[in-house]
Design a protein around this motif. Sequence first.
Motif, PDB file in Angstrom:
ATOM      1  N   VAL A 208       0.884  -1.160   0.000  1.00 59.45           N
ATOM      2  CA  VAL A 208       0.000   0.000   0.000  1.00 59.45           C
ATOM      3  C   VAL A 208       0.921   1.208   0.000  1.00 59.45           C
ATOM      4  O   VAL A 208       1.612   1.462   0.988  1.00 59.45           O
ATOM      5  N   GLU A 209       0.945   1.918  -1.111  1.00 60.32           N
ATOM      6  CA  GLU A 209       1.915   3.004  -1.281  1.00 60.32           C
ATOM      7  C   GLU A 209       1.517   4.264  -0.514  1.00 60.32           C
ATOM      8  O   GLU A 209       0.354   4.441  -0.135  1.00 60.32           O
ATOM      9  N   ASP A 210       2.521   5.137  -0.323  1.00 64.66           N
ATOM     10  CA  ASP A 210       2.261   6.441   0.276  1.00 64.66           C
ATOM     11  C   ASP A 210       1.220   7.163  -0.575  1.00 64.66           C
ATOM     12  O   ASP A 210       1.201   7.024  -1.798  1.00 64.66           O
ATOM     13  N   GLY A 211       0.366   7.913   0.081  1.00 58.96           N
ATOM     14  CA  GLY A 211      -0.735   8.599  -0.597  1.00 58.96           C
ATOM     15  C   GLY A 211      -2.073   7.995  -0.178  1.00 58.96           C
ATOM     16  O   GLY A 211      -3.086   8.674  -0.119  1.00 58.96           O
ATOM     17  N   ILE A 212      -2.063   6.699   0.125  1.00 53.45           N
ATOM     18  CA  ILE A 212      -3.269   6.043   0.649  1.00 53.45           C
ATOM     19  C   ILE A 212      -3.363   6.390   2.127  1.00 53.45           C
ATOM     20  O   ILE A 212      -2.384   6.289   2.871  1.00 53.45           O
ATOM     21  N   THR A 213      -4.557   6.813   2.583  1.00 59.23           N
ATOM     22  CA  THR A 213      -4.700   7.287   3.959  1.00 59.23           C
ATOM     23  C   THR A 213      -5.393   6.296   4.895  1.00 59.23           C
ATOM     24  O   THR A 213      -5.253   6.398   6.111  1.00 59.23           O
ATOM     25  N   ARG A 214      -6.144   5.361   4.348  1.00 64.43           N
ATOM     26  CA  ARG A 214      -6.857   4.382   5.177  1.00 64.43           C
ATOM     27  C   ARG A 214      -7.099   3.126   4.351  1.00 64.43           C
ATOM     28  O   ARG A 214      -7.391   3.207   3.165  1.00 64.43           O
ATOM     29  N   ILE A 215      -7.003   1.970   5.016  1.00 53.69           N
ATOM     30  CA  ILE A 215      -7.358   0.699   4.387  1.00 53.69           C
ATOM     31  C   ILE A 215      -8.764   0.372   4.848  1.00 53.69           C
ATOM     32  O   ILE A 215      -9.023   0.277   6.056  1.00 53.69           O
ATOM     33  N   GLY A 216      -9.677   0.222   3.920  1.00 52.75           N
ATOM     34  CA  GLY A 216     -11.090   0.050   4.232  1.00 52.75           C
ATOM     35  C   GLY A 216     -11.444  -1.239   4.940  1.00 52.75           C
ATOM     36  O   GLY A 216     -10.696  -2.223   4.922  1.00 52.75           O
ATOM     37  N   ASN A 217     -12.619  -1.233   5.548  1.00 49.03           N
ATOM     38  CA  ASN A 217     -13.145  -2.422   6.220  1.00 49.03           C
ATOM     39  C   ASN A 217     -13.180  -3.588   5.245  1.00 49.03           C
ATOM     40  O   ASN A 217     -13.604  -3.438   4.102  1.00 49.03           O
ATOM     41  N   ARG A 218     -12.683  -4.733   5.686  1.00 50.36           N
ATOM     42  CA  ARG A 218     -12.727  -5.991   4.940  1.00 50.36           C
ATOM     43  C   ARG A 218     -12.019  -5.941   3.587  1.00 50.36           C
ATOM     44  O   ARG A 218     -12.290  -6.762   2.716  1.00 50.36           O
ATOM     45  N   ALA A 219     -11.111  -5.014   3.392  1.00 49.20           N
ATOM     46  CA  ALA A 219     -10.434  -4.862   2.099  1.00 49.20           C
ATOM     47  C   ALA A 219      -9.689  -6.122   1.665  1.00 49.20           C
ATOM     48  O   ALA A 219      -9.625  -6.431   0.475  1.00 49.20           O
ATOM     49  N   PHE A 220      -9.134  -6.861   2.623  1.00 45.81           N
ATOM     50  CA  PHE A 220      -8.367  -8.074   2.297  1.00 45.81           C
ATOM     51  C   PHE A 220      -8.813  -9.257   3.150  1.00 45.81           C
ATOM     52  O   PHE A 220      -8.097 -10.243   3.269  1.00 45.81           O
TER      53      PHE A 220
ATOM     54  N   ILE B 237      -0.271   4.270  13.567  1.00 47.49           N
ATOM     55  CA  ILE B 237      -1.480   3.839  12.869  1.00 47.49           C
ATOM     56  C   ILE B 237      -2.555   3.398  13.863  1.00 47.49           C
ATOM     57  O   ILE B 237      -2.240   2.875  14.940  1.00 47.49           O
ATOM     58  N   LYS B 238      -3.819   3.624  13.529  1.00 46.06           N
ATOM     59  CA  LYS B 238      -4.942   3.177  14.360  1.00 46.06           C
ATOM     60  C   LYS B 238      -5.482   1.881  13.762  1.00 46.06           C
ATOM     61  O   LYS B 238      -5.762   1.809  12.567  1.00 46.06           O
ATOM     62  N   LEU B 239      -5.635   0.870  14.611  1.00 41.85           N
ATOM     63  CA  LEU B 239      -6.223  -0.393  14.184  1.00 41.85           C
ATOM     64  C   LEU B 239      -7.661  -0.439  14.658  1.00 41.85           C
ATOM     65  O   LEU B 239      -7.926  -0.380  15.852  1.00 41.85           O
ATOM     66  N   GLU B 240      -8.581  -0.523  13.714  1.00 41.98           N
ATOM     67  CA  GLU B 240      -9.989  -0.597  14.072  1.00 41.98           C
ATOM     68  C   GLU B 240     -10.344  -2.045  14.440  1.00 41.98           C
ATOM     69  O   GLU B 240      -9.526  -2.951  14.280  1.00 41.98           O
ATOM     70  N   THR B 241     -11.534  -2.270  14.922  1.00 43.36           N
ATOM     71  CA  THR B 241     -11.959  -3.569  15.451  1.00 43.36           C
ATOM     72  C   THR B 241     -11.561  -4.728  14.552  1.00 43.36           C
ATOM     73  O   THR B 241     -11.906  -4.757  13.372  1.00 43.36           O
TER      74      THR B 241
ATOM     75  N   GLN C 204       3.474   5.069   4.778  1.00 47.19           N
ATOM     76  CA  GLN C 204       3.533   5.973   5.928  1.00 47.19           C
ATOM     77  C   GLN C 204       2.342   6.918   6.040  1.00 47.19           C
ATOM     78  O   GLN C 204       2.081   7.466   7.106  1.00 47.19           O
ATOM     79  N   ASP C 205       1.589   7.109   4.956  1.00 44.85           N
ATOM     80  CA  ASP C 205       0.436   8.013   5.003  1.00 44.85           C
ATOM     81  C   ASP C 205      -0.832   7.348   5.530  1.00 44.85           C
ATOM     82  O   ASP C 205      -1.828   8.019   5.785  1.00 44.85           O
ATOM     83  N   VAL C 206      -0.810   6.032   5.686  1.00 44.68           N
ATOM     84  CA  VAL C 206      -1.990   5.319   6.179  1.00 44.68           C
ATOM     85  C   VAL C 206      -2.126   5.596   7.678  1.00 44.68           C
ATOM     86  O   VAL C 206      -1.220   5.320   8.451  1.00 44.68           O
ATOM     87  N   ILE C 207      -3.266   6.160   8.067  1.00 39.26           N
ATOM     88  CA  ILE C 207      -3.480   6.499   9.478  1.00 39.26           C
ATOM     89  C   ILE C 207      -4.380   5.485  10.180  1.00 39.26           C
ATOM     90  O   ILE C 207      -4.457   5.472  11.398  1.00 39.26           O
ATOM     91  N   ALA C 208      -5.081   4.626   9.404  1.00 34.20           N
ATOM     92  CA  ALA C 208      -5.969   3.645  10.025  1.00 34.20           C
ATOM     93  C   ALA C 208      -6.140   2.422   9.132  1.00 34.20           C
ATOM     94  O   ALA C 208      -6.101   2.515   7.908  1.00 34.20           O
ATOM     95  N   VAL C 209      -6.322   1.278   9.800  1.00 39.92           N
ATOM     96  CA  VAL C 209      -6.661   0.025   9.122  1.00 39.92           C
ATOM     97  C   VAL C 209      -8.067  -0.311   9.573  1.00 39.92           C
ATOM     98  O   VAL C 209      -8.337  -0.452  10.774  1.00 39.92           O
ATOM     99  N   GLY C 210      -8.987  -0.416   8.637  1.00 40.45           N
ATOM    100  CA  GLY C 210     -10.406  -0.611   8.930  1.00 40.45           C
ATOM    101  C   GLY C 210     -10.744  -1.930   9.591  1.00 40.45           C
ATOM    102  O   GLY C 210      -9.930  -2.853   9.677  1.00 40.45           O
ATOM    103  N   GLU C 211     -11.997  -2.008  10.021  1.00 41.89           N
ATOM    104  CA  GLU C 211     -12.498  -3.197  10.707  1.00 41.89           C
ATOM    105  C   GLU C 211     -12.350  -4.433   9.837  1.00 41.89           C
ATOM    106  O   GLU C 211     -12.699  -4.414   8.659  1.00 41.89           O
ATOM    107  N   TRP C 212     -11.803  -5.479  10.436  1.00 43.55           N
ATOM    108  CA  TRP C 212     -11.678  -6.801   9.816  1.00 43.55           C
ATOM    109  C   TRP C 212     -10.911  -6.768   8.494  1.00 43.55           C
ATOM    110  O   TRP C 212     -11.048  -7.665   7.669  1.00 43.55           O
ATOM    111  N   ALA C 213     -10.098  -5.739   8.269  1.00 43.56           N
ATOM    112  CA  ALA C 213      -9.413  -5.557   6.988  1.00 43.56           C
ATOM    113  C   ALA C 213      -8.553  -6.756   6.584  1.00 43.56           C
ATOM    114  O   ALA C 213      -8.491  -7.114   5.415  1.00 43.56           O
TER     115      ALA C 213
END
Length: 181
Positions: free
Chosen positions: A102-114, A152-156, A127-136
């Motif tokens: 996930v390259e710089d410029g992406i700010t969040r990985i969405g819920n269940r993305a992977f 980084i913030k890790l969501e549920t 380094q620009d990712v500030i959060a990883v979504g729920e169950w990502a």
Amino acid sequence: MKKLPLYLIVLVALIIIINGFASNKASGKPDAGGITTDHQKYGAIHIVTQVASGACTDTISWKLDGNGTLTVSGSGAVPDYEKGAKNQPWNEYWKSITDLVVEDGITRIGNRAFQGFRYLESAVIGQDVIAVGEWAFQNCYALTQVDLPPSIKLETGAFRSTPVEWEILSVPSEAYANSNY
């Protein structure tokens, strides 16, 4: 009429199968995994080209190479995906994805993305990712290496049921303390 020995029949069948597989690789036809490959060999150098690509949003694109590396690039947040929907744009290639960048410029990985990408072994998060979504990354059973930005913030359940789940949570971090993990 004389019967051919079984080993000779098996040998001829293997030669036919191997030649058919090799010609599919060279012609760019789908291999057994369903991915079209376009490989060229130059001496000892093996060049692997892109096998699939697309967009998540107007500002985020993705590409999958022949080595199994999925690269997500652009700017903004990767969208959230619904439970059980399997509608991530790269979902049809989940069995082939072994590495994620996930390259710089992406700010969040969405819920269940992977979620459920069982063959994903490593993830490098920009380094620009500030959060990883729920169950990502839930149920990414082969995920043994993750490089995360320090705050980084890790969501549920972001890394629930992965080999790295407890390693990530055991590192003291303000971000984890503020998460709902």
